[in-house]
Scaffold this motif. Structure first.
Motif, PDB file in Angstrom:
ATOM      1  N   CYS A  14     -24.042  -2.515  -9.527  1.00 54.85           N
ATOM      2  CA  CYS A  14     -23.803  -3.754 -10.270  1.00 54.85           C
ATOM      3  C   CYS A  14     -24.037  -3.566 -11.773  1.00 54.85           C
ATOM      4  CB  CYS A  14     -24.675  -4.890  -9.739  1.00 54.85           C
ATOM      5  SG  CYS A  14     -26.458  -4.546  -9.769  1.00 54.85           S
ATOM      6  N   GLY A  15     -24.991  -2.696 -12.142  1.00 50.54           N
ATOM      7  CA  GLY A  15     -25.295  -2.480 -13.555  1.00 50.54           C
ATOM      8  C   GLY A  15     -24.137  -1.888 -14.340  1.00 50.54           C
ATOM      9  N   PRO A  16     -23.670  -0.686 -13.976  1.00 46.97           N
ATOM     10  CA  PRO A  16     -22.540  -0.118 -14.710  1.00 46.97           C
ATOM     11  C   PRO A  16     -21.274  -0.957 -14.601  1.00 46.97           C
ATOM     12  CG  PRO A  16     -23.053   1.212 -12.778  1.00 46.97           C
ATOM     13  CD  PRO A  16     -24.196   0.257 -12.973  1.00 46.97           C
ATOM     14  N   THR A  17     -21.038  -1.557 -13.428  1.00 44.38           N
ATOM     15  CA  THR A  17     -19.848  -2.394 -13.270  1.00 44.38           C
ATOM     16  C   THR A  17     -19.894  -3.574 -14.229  1.00 44.38           C
ATOM     17  OG1 THR A  17     -19.674  -1.781 -10.935  1.00 44.38           O
ATOM     18  CG2 THR A  17     -18.462  -3.721 -11.645  1.00 44.38           C
ATOM     19  N   THR A  18     -21.068  -4.186 -14.389  1.00 35.79           N
ATOM     20  CA  THR A  18     -21.186  -5.340 -15.277  1.00 35.79           C
ATOM     21  C   THR A  18     -21.051  -4.943 -16.737  1.00 35.79           C
ATOM     22  OG1 THR A  18     -22.522  -6.548 -13.668  1.00 35.79           O
ATOM     23  CG2 THR A  18     -22.700  -7.253 -15.955  1.00 35.79           C
ATOM     24  N   LYS A  51     -37.814   5.571  -1.044  1.00 42.63           N
ATOM     25  CA  LYS A  51     -37.650   6.776  -0.238  1.00 42.63           C
ATOM     26  C   LYS A  51     -37.319   7.993  -1.090  1.00 42.63           C
ATOM     27  CE  LYS A  51     -35.986   4.248   3.823  1.00 42.63           C
ATOM     28  NZ  LYS A  51     -34.853   4.085   4.793  1.00 42.63           N
ATOM     29  N   GLY A  52     -37.299   7.797  -2.407  1.00 38.07           N
ATOM     30  CA  GLY A  52     -36.987   8.903  -3.305  1.00 38.07           C
ATOM     31  C   GLY A  52     -35.516   9.210  -3.422  1.00 38.07           C
ATOM     32  N   GLU A  53     -34.654   8.243  -3.068  1.00 35.71           N
ATOM     33  CA  GLU A  53     -33.208   8.459  -3.117  1.00 35.71           C
ATOM     34  C   GLU A  53     -32.662   8.025  -4.473  1.00 35.71           C
ATOM     35  OE1 GLU A  53     -31.754   7.740   1.401  1.00 35.71           O
ATOM     36  OE2 GLU A  53     -32.669   6.013   0.422  1.00 35.71           O
ATOM     37  N   PHE A  54     -32.046   8.946  -5.161  1.00 29.96           N
ATOM     38  CA  PHE A  54     -31.566   8.693  -6.521  1.00 29.96           C
ATOM     39  C   PHE A  54     -30.398   7.701  -6.522  1.00 29.96           C
ATOM     40  CE2 PHE A  54     -28.793   9.787 -10.168  1.00 29.96           C
ATOM     41  CZ  PHE A  54     -29.676   9.482 -11.183  1.00 29.96           C
ATOM     42  N   GLY A  55     -30.459   6.741  -7.451  1.00 31.76           N
ATOM     43  CA  GLY A  55     -29.379   5.782  -7.635  1.00 31.76           C
ATOM     44  C   GLY A  55     -29.424   4.597  -6.703  1.00 31.76           C
ATOM     45  N   LYS A  56     -30.244   4.666  -5.647  1.00 35.02           N
ATOM     46  CA  LYS A  56     -30.256   3.596  -4.652  1.00 35.02           C
ATOM     47  C   LYS A  56     -31.232   2.476  -4.981  1.00 35.02           C
ATOM     48  CE  LYS A  56     -28.259   5.960  -0.709  1.00 35.02           C
ATOM     49  NZ  LYS A  56     -28.358   6.227   0.738  1.00 35.02           N
ATOM     50  N   ASN A  57     -31.705   2.461  -6.215  1.00 35.59           N
ATOM     51  CA  ASN A  57     -32.437   1.304  -6.734  1.00 35.59           C
ATOM     52  C   ASN A  57     -31.731   0.760  -7.969  1.00 35.59           C
ATOM     53  OD1 ASN A  57     -34.553  -0.569  -6.503  1.00 35.59           O
ATOM     54  ND2 ASN A  57     -35.801   0.537  -7.996  1.00 35.59           N
ATOM     55  N   GLY A  58     -30.447   1.119  -8.093  1.00 42.69           N
ATOM     56  CA  GLY A  58     -29.625   0.574  -9.161  1.00 42.69           C
ATOM     57  C   GLY A  58     -29.924   1.149 -10.525  1.00 42.69           C
ATOM     58  N   TRP A 119     -32.980  -7.709  -7.215  1.00 40.70           N
ATOM     59  CA  TRP A 119     -32.562  -7.763  -8.615  1.00 40.70           C
ATOM     60  C   TRP A 119     -31.123  -7.287  -8.731  1.00 40.70           C
ATOM     61  CZ3 TRP A 119     -34.926 -10.791 -11.676  1.00 40.70           C
ATOM     62  CH2 TRP A 119     -36.308 -10.977 -11.583  1.00 40.70           C
ATOM     63  N   HIS A 120     -30.390  -7.920  -9.626  1.00 39.05           N
ATOM     64  CA  HIS A 120     -28.937  -7.771  -9.661  1.00 39.05           C
ATOM     65  C   HIS A 120     -28.468  -8.021 -11.092  1.00 39.05           C
ATOM     66  CE1 HIS A 120     -24.848  -8.009  -8.155  1.00 39.05           C
ATOM     67  NE2 HIS A 120     -24.699  -9.280  -8.507  1.00 39.05           N
ATOM     68  N   TYR A 121     -27.315  -7.478 -11.466  1.00 39.09           N
ATOM     69  CA  TYR A 121     -26.731  -7.739 -12.782  1.00 39.09           C
ATOM     70  C   TYR A 121     -25.419  -8.505 -12.637  1.00 39.09           C
ATOM     71  CZ  TYR A 121     -29.953  -4.337 -14.860  1.00 39.09           C
ATOM     72  OH  TYR A 121     -31.078  -3.659 -15.290  1.00 39.09           O
ATOM     73  N   ALA A 122     -25.234  -9.502 -13.501  1.00 44.39           N
ATOM     74  CA  ALA A 122     -23.983 -10.255 -13.571  1.00 44.39           C
ATOM     75  C   ALA A 122     -23.693 -10.554 -15.037  1.00 44.39           C
ATOM     76  CB  ALA A 122     -24.063 -11.540 -12.755  1.00 44.39           C
ATOM     77  N   ALA A 177     -31.430 -16.916 -10.090  1.00 45.72           N
ATOM     78  CA  ALA A 177     -32.620 -17.181 -10.905  1.00 45.72           C
ATOM     79  C   ALA A 177     -32.898 -15.996 -11.819  1.00 45.72           C
ATOM     80  CB  ALA A 177     -33.824 -17.439 -10.015  1.00 45.72           C
ATOM     81  N   LEU A 178     -33.206 -16.284 -13.077  1.00 43.51           N
ATOM     82  CA  LEU A 178     -33.600 -15.222 -14.004  1.00 43.51           C
ATOM     83  C   LEU A 178     -35.004 -14.707 -13.711  1.00 43.51           C
ATOM     84  CD1 LEU A 178     -32.134 -16.748 -17.278  1.00 43.51           C
ATOM     85  CD2 LEU A 178     -31.296 -14.718 -16.077  1.00 43.51           C
ATOM     86  N   GLY A 179     -35.775 -15.486 -12.941  1.00 46.85           N
ATOM     87  CA  GLY A 179     -37.078 -15.021 -12.486  1.00 46.85           C
ATOM     88  C   GLY A 179     -38.196 -15.258 -13.483  1.00 46.85           C
ATOM     89  N   PRO A 180     -39.384 -14.697 -13.199  1.00 45.42           N
ATOM     90  CA  PRO A 180     -40.544 -14.883 -14.083  1.00 45.42           C
ATOM     91  C   PRO A 180     -40.243 -14.443 -15.515  1.00 45.42           C
ATOM     92  CG  PRO A 180     -41.204 -13.879 -12.000  1.00 45.42           C
ATOM     93  CD  PRO A 180     -39.702 -13.895 -12.010  1.00 45.42           C
TER      94      PRO A 180
END
Length: 206
Positions: A14-18, A51-58, A119-122, A177-180
């Protein structure tokens, strides 16, 4: 010509796409240097999951900050009319005198970090009364069951959601929600050649 905005290809991009959507929204296709797309993809998707997987936390906030600074430097060196600002904390709010509201009134685009299950990007691209016009890169057909969020299907070059400012300003975990306040992040982007001057800016009341 401006392209329709794009949807993410995986659960994580979502980050690079946005960011790419922000460039597509602000500039015509023939104006966009391929260097920009290459560097967005090179420096995003930088986070590891538990789990130490690259890129899978955005994409991290540090990567967004770096790319905002890189785009500013690229703009100066290449004389490409882009300007970015990285905002955090209380600066990230949708209210009458906020930096984000002013930027949208001036024709800018804003990459928002918000809640969407995780958490997400738009991309925020405009205002309509008390609603913010968003392009969410996460493809969805079904209507929302939360008040203040609507799917839009007839504006593919600018937005696919209408979200109430009160919903975005929430510090909770509800969708959009933008959150705290202390976790909020956003990137403002302008095309300096199309940026509206204060004298030409339409004032929106939120």
């Amino acid at each position: 010509m401006k392209n329709p905005l794009s949807y993410q290809m995986t659960e994580f991009d979502c980050g690079p796409t946005t960011l790419v959507n922000a460039i597509s929204f602000l500039f015509h296709r023939k104006e966009i240097p391929p260097d920009i797309i290459r560097h967005i993809m090179m420096y995003s998707l930088d986070s590891y999951n538990d789990k130490g997987e690259f890129g899978k936390n955005g994409t991290s906030g540090m990567a967004m900050m770096f790319l905002a600074n890189w785009l500013n430097h690229f703009g100066k060196v290449k004389r490409f009319p882009i300007h970015c600002e990285f905002l955090t904390g209380e600066q990230v709010a949708i209210c009458p005198h906020s930096r984000i509201t002013a930027s949208l009134q001036q024709g800018g685009a804003v990459v928002l970090r918000l809640r969407y299950g995780c958490w997400h990007y738009a991309l925020a691209t405009g205002l309509d009364g008390t609603d913010v016009l968003l392009f969410d890169p996460y493809y969805r057909k079904q209507p929302f069951h939360v008040a203040g969020a609507q799917i839009v299907s007839d504006a593919p070059c600018s937005h696919n959601r209408r979200v109430g400012a009160s919903l975005l300003n929430s510090e909770g975990r509800n969708p959009y929600a933008l959150g705290p306040l202390d976790t909020r992040e956003a990137v403002i982007l302008f095309n300096e050649t199309t940026k509206k001057t204060p004298a030409r800016t339409i004032e929106y009341m939120i």
